[in-house]
Scaffold this motif. Structure first.
Motif, PDB file in Angstrom:
ATOM      1  N   TYR A   1       0.853  -1.200   0.000  1.00 11.85           N
ATOM      2  CA  TYR A   1       0.000   0.000   0.000  1.00 11.85           C
ATOM      3  C   TYR A   1       0.885   1.246   0.000  1.00 11.85           C
ATOM      4  CZ  TYR A   1      -3.714  -3.274   0.933  1.00 11.85           C
ATOM      5  OH  TYR A   1      -4.593  -4.326   0.822  1.00 11.85           O
TER       6      TYR A   1
ATOM      7  N   TYR B   1      -3.297  -0.938   4.599  1.00 14.17           N
ATOM      8  CA  TYR B   1      -4.260  -0.067   3.908  1.00 14.17           C
ATOM      9  C   TYR B   1      -4.601   1.104   4.840  1.00 14.17           C
ATOM     10  CZ  TYR B   1      -8.876   1.040   1.785  1.00 14.17           C
ATOM     11  OH  TYR B   1      -9.953   1.644   1.205  1.00 14.17           O
TER      12      TYR B   1
ATOM     13  N   ASP C   1      -4.265   5.528   0.935  1.00 11.58           N
ATOM     14  CA  ASP C   1      -4.809   4.829  -0.231  1.00 11.58           C
ATOM     15  C   ASP C   1      -6.188   5.383  -0.601  1.00 11.58           C
ATOM     16  OD1 ASP C   1      -2.685   2.687  -0.410  1.00 11.58           O
ATOM     17  OD2 ASP C   1      -3.388   2.386   1.639  1.00 11.58           O
TER      18      ASP C   1
ATOM     19  N   TRP D   1      -6.640   6.762  -4.372  1.00 18.73           N
ATOM     20  CA  TRP D   1      -7.268   5.837  -5.312  1.00 18.73           C
ATOM     21  C   TRP D   1      -8.340   6.500  -6.206  1.00 18.73           C
ATOM     22  CZ3 TRP D   1     -12.072   3.786  -6.357  1.00 18.73           C
ATOM     23  CH2 TRP D   1     -12.095   2.640  -7.149  1.00 18.73           C
TER      24      TRP D   1
ATOM     25  N   TRP E   1      -2.220  -2.393  -7.378  1.00 19.00           N
ATOM     26  CA  TRP E   1      -2.821  -1.670  -6.241  1.00 19.00           C
ATOM     27  C   TRP E   1      -4.215  -1.137  -6.607  1.00 19.00           C
ATOM     28  CZ3 TRP E   1      -3.709   3.733  -6.284  1.00 19.00           C
ATOM     29  CH2 TRP E   1      -4.002   4.323  -5.048  1.00 19.00           C
TER      30      TRP E   1
ATOM     31  N   VAL F   1      -7.342  -2.285  -4.231  1.00 17.90           N
ATOM     32  CA  VAL F   1      -8.170  -1.314  -3.493  1.00 17.90           C
ATOM     33  C   VAL F   1      -9.590  -1.289  -4.084  1.00 17.90           C
ATOM     34  CG1 VAL F   1      -8.433   1.126  -2.863  1.00 17.90           C
ATOM     35  CG2 VAL F   1      -6.165   0.058  -2.795  1.00 17.90           C
TER      36      VAL F   1
END
Ligand SMILES: N[C@@H](CCC(=O)N[C@@H](CS)C(=O)NCC(=O)O)C(=O)O
Length: 254
Positions: free
Chosen positions: A159, A165, A169, A173, A199, A203
């Motif tokens: 992460y 996480y 993130d 994201w 990633w 996510v």
């Protein structure tokens, strides 16, 4: 209950994703940014910068009167503190997360916004597309650099802030997931970022992320006439001191 002043954009999604991750009850208060809701007196009292998202927490951490917060980074820090989740408590871990939160706020968000503007939005706003070339080179170039920064970091860690996480993130994201649609539009042009792609998928597979991204998605489904579209664009992309002054003065008097 937390009121979320919101429109379904990447900056809005950051907040609904975090609230979904924490299981905190919230109510969406629509801020139609093309229609000018961000200049309304009630909203400027919460966010003098006329940008959503913002929140009002009616049961704030520590008790007392409701508090309002604007800027998505500050909101996520608050929600992490209130929930005790998605930000480590030890100093090294906490600042490992916060440096990426601030990185997103100062880099990925603004640069992707500008790159998208020059590559996509502004095409209908100029008589000659060659006028956009410098802006495209400048901002798409920097987004490409930032994608490289993320890919390098994610080649060494699962992460953005390390092994766990976190809000780093959640804040990055919603913008990064738009890279292929807005910036790397040629097929295969994200192949040079394998760690970033991994990633994005990891996510994006989280149920809370799916729910947060879907929140309020029906709000901007209205079909506008070309004239209405133009008026909405003009409102968003021609703001100066003059456009906020009247609203700010009205807010101060109210
Ligand atoms: N740094 C702010 C950026 C927020 C932002 O740019 N919001 C946009 C929508 S994504 C907005 O409200 N625009 C209204 C306007 O341009 O008047 C944050 O992260 O909260």
């Amino acid at each position: 209950m937390i009121d979320v002043y919101y429109w379904p954009t990447p900056n809005g999604h950051k907040i609904t994703i975090m609230l979904e991750e924490c299981g905190m009850p919230y109510k969406i208060v629509p801020v139609d940014i093309g229609g000018g809701d961000q200049f309304k007196v009630e909203f400027l009292r919460i966010c003098p910068n006329n940008r959503m998202p913002a929140i009002i927490d009616h049961a704030p951490l520590g008790g007392g009167n409701p508090i309002s917060i604007f800027e998505s980074g500050a909101i996520l820090e608050y929600l992490a503190e209130k929930s005790g989740k998605f930000m480590p408590k030890d100093i090294a871990g906490k600042y490992a997360v916060l440096q990426w939160v601030h990185w997103q706020m100062a880099n990925l968000g603004p640069m992707m916004g500008n790159a998208n503007h020059f590559k996509n939005t502004a095409k209908s706003m100029v008589d000659d597309e060659s006028k956009l070339e410098y802006g495209q080179r400048r901002f798409i170039g920097d987004v490409d650099r930032l994608a490289g920064v993320m890919d390098a970091q994610l080649s060494a860690h699962p992460y953005l802030a390390g092994a766990e996480y976190s809000i780093a993130d959640m804040i990055s994201w919603p913008w990064a997931v738009l890279l292929d649609r807005l910036i790397y539009t040629e097929p295969g042009s994200m192949d040079g970022f394998p760690h970033l792609k991994r990633w994005l998928e990891t996510v994006g597979a989280r149920e809370a992320v799916k729910r947060g991204r879907a929140a309020g998605s029906d709000l901007n489904k209205t079909k506008f006439t070309p004239e209405e579209e133009k008026a909405r664009r003009d409102l968003l992309y021609n703001q100066t001191n003059a456009s906020v002054r009247a609203a700010r003065e009205a807010a101060l008097k109210a």
